[in-house]
Scaffold this motif. Structure first.
Motif, PDB file in Angstrom:
ATOM      1  N   LEU A 178      79.258  50.652-126.212  1.00 41.60           N
ATOM      2  CA  LEU A 178      78.420  50.480-124.731  1.00 41.60           C
ATOM      3  C   LEU A 178      78.552  52.494-124.535  1.00 41.60           C
ATOM      4  N   ARG A 244      80.549  55.626-117.881  1.00 39.28           N
ATOM      5  CA  ARG A 244      80.558  54.257-118.810  1.00 39.28           C
ATOM      6  C   ARG A 244      81.347  53.790-118.245  1.00 39.28           C
ATOM      7  N   GLU A 306      75.753  50.239-118.538  1.00 31.85           N
ATOM      8  CA  GLU A 306      75.304  51.004-120.068  1.00 31.85           C
ATOM      9  C   GLU A 306      74.084  51.788-118.965  1.00 31.85           C
TER      10      GLU A 306
END
Length: 313
Positions: A178, A244, A306
């Motif tokens: 990620l 994120r 994302e």
């Protein structure tokens, strides 16, 4: 534990793959503790490499398989043809040398999943595929893949194999996480981008991700102000990745799980077959990964986690 299928292999591969880059015979009791617990929660695949701990990782795994008499129950992923002090060595000679040494250390006559640890684009794919197919035909390898190979080289190699009736690559092992890498971890390493993931989706090509949890970025131990870990700063510190992290924290609270489990779930919920190489060293870390592997994320959640670019400008 969930599994995927990799062409060429008659065993299922569990989506959590136990890493062994710290295994040594000198800590054999610890090795046994980790591997026994990993198997107990349903895992069956162990990642190692010819270069790990100067070969001691493979020796320790081989000793454990002999003591447990479980070779046929285990999937071994090992890697060869890593560069040395003189540079790249992705040649038929280096592949054979590393493979035979790995087989001896592991105490087995075949490798389930054999990956080339690095690529050397100066070597034509036909030379590499021909060399690997000799070992497949001899029964020493079941399935072949590229670790840190670009999708372009993988496709080129597989097109050559298909045109010549040979076995091509059936899995890839780059970095997918990620947190998006700003630059390679080490020279020759590959982290997949959005177009690479589209390729994997198009061909449903299995991806076995190393550093799937971004080397601890999602543990909560790091902040933008803490720059003590130079490698983490160099590779992962960016406004986009901090956003994120924030989103992973938010989603974790909503689902009643931990942030690092969300990061793991991100890797395992891609629209193509994926596995995560994990570096668990104790029961707590293993169970955290196991629980994270069971989390299901929707495509909407994956996209929200994302795609953060517009929110940090």
């Amino acid at each position: 534990m969930k599994t995927i299928t990799i062409p060429g292999l008659n065993k299922k591969v569990t989506t959590l793959i136990q890493g062994s880059d710290y295994f040594r015979p000198s800590i054999y009791e610890r090795v046994c503790s980790v591997l026994d617990r990993y198997v107990a929660i349903g895992g069956n695949t162990i990642d190692t490499a010819h270069v790990y701990c100067g070969g001691e990782s493979e020796v320790a795994i081989g000793q454990w398989m002999r003591d447990r008499n479980n070779r046929e129950d285990v999937v071994i992923l090992t890697k060869g043809a890593h560069h040395d002090q003189n540079g790249p060595r992705v040649t038929p000679e280096a592949i054979s040398n590393d493979l035979f040494e790995s087989l001896e250390r592991l105490g087995t006559d075949y490798i389930d999943l054999y990956a080339l640890h690095r690529d050397d684009p100066s070597i034509p794919v036909q030379v590499i595929i021909d060399a690997l197919n000799e070992h497949i035909q001899a029964g020493r390898i079941k399935a072949i893949g590229g670790s840190n190979w670009t999708v372009e080289r993988l496709q080129e190699a597989n097109e050559y194999a298909a045109m010549n009736g040979l076995v091509g690559f059936t899995f890839s092992s780059p970095n997918l996480s990620l947190a998006k890498a700003k630059e390679p971890f080490w020279s020759g390493c590959v982290s997949v981008d959005e177009s690479d993931c589209e390729w994997h989706k198009q061909y449903q090509f299995p991806l076995l991700s190393w550093s799937s949890q971004a080397r601890g970025f999602f543990t909560g131990r790091f902040t933008p102000e803490d720059r003590s870990n130079e490698d983490l700063v160099r590779v992962f510190y960016s406004d986009e990745n901090w956003e994120r992290l924030r989103r992973a924290e938010q989603l974790a609270k909503e689902k009643g799980v931990t942030t690092i489990q969300i990061a793991l779930a991100y890797v395992l919920n891609q629209p193509f077959p994926t596995c995560a190489l994990i570096g668990a060293q104790n029961d707590e870390e293993l169970l955290s990964c196991y629980e994270g592997s069971k989390i299901e994320l929707t495509q909407k959640e994956l996209t929200w986690l994302e795609k953060v670019e517009n929110s940090v400008k």
